[in-house]
Enzyme design. Sequence first.
Site, PDB file in Angstrom:
ATOM      1  N   TYR A   1       2.821  -3.962 -11.149  1.00  0.00           N
ATOM      2  CA  TYR A   1       3.811  -4.941 -10.773  1.00  0.00           C
ATOM      3  C   TYR A   1       4.712  -5.627 -11.920  1.00  0.00           C
ATOM      4  O   TYR A   1       5.766  -6.304 -11.878  1.00  0.00           O
ATOM      5  CB  TYR A   1       3.227  -6.386 -10.147  1.00  0.00           C
ATOM      6  CG  TYR A   1       2.742  -5.735  -8.969  1.00  0.00           C
ATOM      7  CD1 TYR A   1       3.557  -5.496  -7.731  1.00  0.00           C
ATOM      8  CD2 TYR A   1       1.394  -5.390  -8.422  1.00  0.00           C
ATOM      9  CE1 TYR A   1       2.996  -5.093  -6.642  1.00  0.00           C
ATOM     10  CE2 TYR A   1       0.852  -5.034  -7.485  1.00  0.00           C
ATOM     11  CZ  TYR A   1       1.505  -4.681  -6.386  1.00  0.00           C
ATOM     12  OH  TYR A   1       1.149  -4.119  -5.234  1.00  0.00           O
TER      13      TYR A   1
ATOM     14  N   GLY B   1       6.111   3.083  -3.805  1.00  0.00           N
ATOM     15  CA  GLY B   1       5.891   1.659  -3.923  1.00  0.00           C
ATOM     16  C   GLY B   1       6.883   0.884  -4.574  1.00  0.00           C
ATOM     17  O   GLY B   1       7.182  -0.189  -4.320  1.00  0.00           O
TER      18      GLY B   1
ATOM     19  N   PRO C   1      -6.691  -6.242  -9.104  1.00  0.00           N
ATOM     20  CA  PRO C   1      -6.735  -6.121 -10.727  1.00  0.00           C
ATOM     21  C   PRO C   1      -6.559  -4.806 -11.343  1.00  0.00           C
ATOM     22  O   PRO C   1      -5.530  -4.769 -12.445  1.00  0.00           O
ATOM     23  CB  PRO C   1      -8.022  -6.669 -11.088  1.00  0.00           C
ATOM     24  CG  PRO C   1      -8.666  -7.611 -10.010  1.00  0.00           C
ATOM     25  CD  PRO C   1      -8.104  -6.927  -8.930  1.00  0.00           C
TER      26      PRO C   1
ATOM     27  N   VAL D   1       0.849  -1.049   0.146  1.00  0.00           N
ATOM     28  CA  VAL D   1      -0.143  -0.146   0.105  1.00  0.00           C
ATOM     29  C   VAL D   1       0.884   1.308   0.060  1.00  0.00           C
ATOM     30  O   VAL D   1       1.945   1.304   0.438  1.00  0.00           O
ATOM     31  CB  VAL D   1      -1.020   0.136   1.224  1.00  0.00           C
ATOM     32  CG1 VAL D   1      -2.009  -1.073   1.132  1.00  0.00           C
ATOM     33  CG2 VAL D   1      -0.270  -0.031   2.488  1.00  0.00           C
TER      34      VAL D   1
END
Length: 173
Positions: free
Chosen positions: A148, A117, A142, A106
């Site tokens: 990522y 992040g 999703p 998060v």
Amino acid sequence: MFSRGIISNFRTPTLPFPTCKFSVSDKDLESRGFFLRRTISDLNLDHLNSVFVAVGFPRRDTEKIKLALEHTQSILWVEHKKSQKPVAFARATGDGVFNAIIWDVVVDPSFQGIGLGKAVMERLVEELLEKGICNIALYSEPRVLGFYRPLGFVADPDGIRGMVYSRKQKKKK
């Protein structure tokens, strides 16, 4: 509640993670007023819970958060120097040898888009790889899977399909 997808990299990430070579250096983070932390000491669980809620996770019991963190293999969080609050967080659990799962990635919405992040994920993956753990999976909403992929994660590698046991919630009468 959001549906969660499993993405993993079940092999060394496609992008190299050379030791101490990250997209944002520790020194750069500090110059911008952020500190990396790797333990739960000084982690304000109420503030962390607020970040979870701000990104759409359900509010959690802080005693359960504490228990989960005590059973977590690797933790990395970013503290904002001025507020002394967590603004980015991720953790990994696993067997400590072969496999790990990354959870609860998060970033406080008011600090998104500035590389926190990515800084957390790069360091967490590096730590796991240094331990010899190369089967790394994670749970992700999703809508953020694209975050990522540049870090080496792929959905369903080699046709592997992950499954999750989910007990249906009883409807309250």
